[in-house]
Design a protein around this motif. Structure first.
Motif, mmCIF file in Angstrom:
data_model
loop_
_atom_site.group_PDB
_atom_site.id
_atom_site.type_symbol
_atom_site.label_atom_id
_atom_site.label_comp_id
_atom_site.label_asym_id
_atom_site.label_seq_id
_atom_site.Cartn_x
_atom_site.Cartn_y
_atom_site.Cartn_z
ATOM 1 N N GLU A 1 -7.652 -2.146 -3.977
ATOM 2 C CA GLU A 1 -8.881 -1.868 -3.214
ATOM 3 C C GLU A 1 -10.008 -2.838 -3.576
ATOM 4 O O GLU A 1 -11.006 -2.933 -2.859
ATOM 5 C CB GLU A 1 -9.332 -0.426 -3.449
ATOM 6 C CG GLU A 1 -8.378 0.592 -2.842
ATOM 7 C CD GLU A 1 -8.752 2.032 -3.181
ATOM 8 O OE1 GLU A 1 -9.931 2.378 -3.053
ATOM 9 O OE2 GLU A 1 -7.854 2.800 -3.587
ATOM 10 N N SER B 1 -1.156 -4.527 -8.591
ATOM 11 C CA SER B 1 -1.769 -3.891 -7.410
ATOM 12 C C SER B 1 -2.144 -2.429 -7.655
ATOM 13 O O SER B 1 -2.868 -1.827 -6.877
ATOM 14 C CB SER B 1 -0.814 -3.971 -6.211
ATOM 15 O OG SER B 1 0.277 -3.083 -6.382
ATOM 16 N N TYR C 1 0.839 -1.204 0.000
ATOM 17 C CA TYR C 1 0.000 0.000 0.000
ATOM 18 C C TYR C 1 0.878 1.260 0.000
ATOM 19 O O TYR C 1 0.643 2.204 -0.732
ATOM 20 C CB TYR C 1 -0.905 0.023 1.243
ATOM 21 C CG TYR C 1 -1.966 -1.062 1.317
ATOM 22 C CD1 TYR C 1 -2.286 -1.837 0.196
ATOM 23 C CD2 TYR C 1 -2.645 -1.305 2.506
ATOM 24 C CE1 TYR C 1 -3.270 -2.831 0.282
ATOM 25 C CE2 TYR C 1 -3.641 -2.285 2.597
ATOM 26 C CZ TYR C 1 -3.945 -3.045 1.479
ATOM 27 O OH TYR C 1 -4.912 -4.010 1.564
ATOM 28 N N TRP D 1 -9.235 -6.136 -4.169
ATOM 29 C CA TRP D 1 -8.727 -7.473 -3.850
ATOM 30 C C TRP D 1 -9.487 -8.067 -2.661
ATOM 31 O O TRP D 1 -10.014 -7.332 -1.808
ATOM 32 C CB TRP D 1 -7.233 -7.417 -3.516
ATOM 33 C CG TRP D 1 -6.363 -7.193 -4.722
ATOM 34 C CD1 TRP D 1 -6.761 -6.848 -5.985
ATOM 35 C CD2 TRP D 1 -4.934 -7.299 -4.781
ATOM 36 N NE1 TRP D 1 -5.676 -6.734 -6.817
ATOM 37 C CE2 TRP D 1 -4.540 -7.003 -6.112
ATOM 38 C CE3 TRP D 1 -3.938 -7.608 -3.849
ATOM 39 C CZ2 TRP D 1 -3.205 -7.012 -6.523
ATOM 40 C CZ3 TRP D 1 -2.615 -7.624 -4.254
ATOM 41 C CH2 TRP D 1 -2.255 -7.329 -5.576
ATOM 42 N N TRP E 1 -8.312 -6.846 0.804
ATOM 43 C CA TRP E 1 -8.258 -5.385 0.985
ATOM 44 C C TRP E 1 -8.517 -5.026 2.450
ATOM 45 O O TRP E 1 -9.519 -5.422 3.041
ATOM 46 C CB TRP E 1 -9.279 -4.735 0.055
ATOM 47 C CG TRP E 1 -9.686 -3.312 0.314
ATOM 48 C CD1 TRP E 1 -10.957 -2.857 0.441
ATOM 49 C CD2 TRP E 1 -8.844 -2.151 0.431
ATOM 50 N NE1 TRP E 1 -10.971 -1.497 0.634
ATOM 51 C CE2 TRP E 1 -9.686 -1.031 0.637
ATOM 52 C CE3 TRP E 1 -7.463 -1.955 0.396
ATOM 53 C CZ2 TRP E 1 -9.196 0.267 0.796
ATOM 54 C CZ3 TRP E 1 -6.979 -0.666 0.560
ATOM 55 C CH2 TRP E 1 -7.830 0.424 0.751
#
Length: 390
Positions: free
Chosen positions: A229, A157, A48, A231, A234
């Motif tokens: 976001e 990602s 992230y 996945w 998340w």
């Protein structure tokens, strides 16, 4: 870092060292440089953070398998062997992007099709239903990379390229890519140590990226969304915590950033984008012709700009244009480190100054040079004579 796994960050040619440094500074483990990629290890939170904060990354990929394959049957079986239910369910949508550098596989479209067939067949056999392909807004974006006989399957990602920062709604002719702009600035040594100027600012990208570097603002703070976001794993709370911690590292910037352009439409667009990025306090924009104005700032100045090139130069006399750049720097900007990017290598001959650095870069498919000119107070000779007297 517990639960670390390998990831790959894609970047432009010549930016690999910059990206590796960014990753190390963020706390990545086992950073390794490749060709237009940098691999590293980190956990979910770091993934992230990498997407949010990296300035010179285009995408962050999470590899989920690699294998040597000799033919399309091997590819199909390898893709089918992956436990896809870890990453999506049968009602989700997916998209596949393939990059192929191989004598066995010639067409990326064929590789994408084979991969799609394997995933669909796997779900049909296991679940009796199948996920659909959606190239516009997929729940999962899958990246297939084949280098000769080595096939790597990764999850994307990021989604759209990370140069889509989210602040730029208005663009001028041939705007500079935001990742390219950030890499140029980092190559130039810009860290927010003086006043900054872009005298040919277009839609304001270099000035905005310069302000974000100077203030240590996360590069993708204004971005609307990331692929992760959607996945299955998340973790919104974790992402918000990482965003909060990153924002605490924002710092004060005690100088000014000046952006100007001779085109009124460019100045309007730059102002709009600067407002979108919430950086109006740091950047002053005005309509001005670089060749007719002289330095109006106090103290040392760090200058980076992207002059017109390619098609935009067709209306210009190259010799005259580059000559004017050299004259403007000599006459108006003593004590300035001036950098600019050009894909017109012929034009550099007419600047009339010797660059102290030349870095090979690509602007899209165009090979170019990022060049540095050190403009001394008085003549260079006088400067060195003074040093000797001391």
């Amino acid at each position: 870092m517990s639960n670390s796994y390998k990831m790959t960050a894609k970047t432009f040619f010549g930016f690999e060292e910059l990206l590796a440094k960014e990753l190390r500074d963020l706390g990545a483990e086992r950073v390794k440089i490749g060709n237009r990629i940098v691999s590293f290890y980190g956990d979910l939170g770091f993934m992230y953070k990498a997407n949010l904060c990296l300035r010179t990354a285009l995408k962050i990929l999470k590899p989920i398998g690699d294998k040597r394959i000799r033919n399309d049957k091997d590819l199909y079986n390898f893709v089918k062997s992956i436990d896809w239910e870890q990453y999506m369910d049968a009602r989700d949508t997916f998209a596949i992007y393939a990059t192929v550098h191989s004598t066995v596989f010639k067409h990326s479209q064929f590789v994408s099709l084979k991969t799609k067939d394997a995933i669909v067949d796997k779900f049909r056999e296991d679940k009796g239903e199948r996920p659909d392909v959606d190239t516009q807004y997929p729940d999962l974006t899958i990246n297939i990379h084949i280098q000769e006989d080595m096939c790597t399957i990764s999850l994307d990602s990021s989604g759209g390229s990370l140069h889509h920062r989210g602040y730029r709604t208005a663009t001028n002719i041939a705007p500079i890519n935001e990742v390219l702009a950030a890499g140029i600035l980092l190559h130039s040594g810009w860290r927010g140590q003086s006043n900054f100027m872009d005298p040919m600012c277009g839609s304001g990208t270099l000035a905005i990226e310069a302000a974000m570097i100077a203030c240590n603002i996360p590069a993708n703070l204004n971005r609307k969304e990331f692929a992760f976001e959607k996945w299955l794993d998340w973790d919104m709370d974790l992402f918000e915590k990482i965003e909060e911690v990153s924002l605490k590292k924002v710092r004060d910037f005690n100088y000014k950033i000046y952006a100007s352009d001779k085109a009124p439409s460019a100045v309007r667009k730059a102002k709009e984008n600067i407002i979108n990025a919430n950086l109006s306090d740091f950047i002053t924009v005005k309509e001005d012709n670089f060749f007719e104005s002289i330095k109006q700032t106090e103290g040392p100045l760090h200058m980076v700009f992207n002059p017109p090139y390619g098609e935009r130069l067709q209306q210009l006399n190259i010799e005259e244009f580059y000559g004017q750049i050299g004259d403007a720097l000599k006459q108006g900007y003593p004590g300035t480190n001036a950098w600019f990017i050009t894909s017109n290598l012929e034009g550099l001959k007419f600047v009339g100054l010797r660059p102290s650095r030349k870095i090979k870069v690509f602007n899209g498919k165009l090979e170019g040079r990022l060049v540095k000119y050190e403009m001394y107070e008085g003549s260079k000779k006088a400067k060195f004579n003074k040093k000797e007297e001391e």
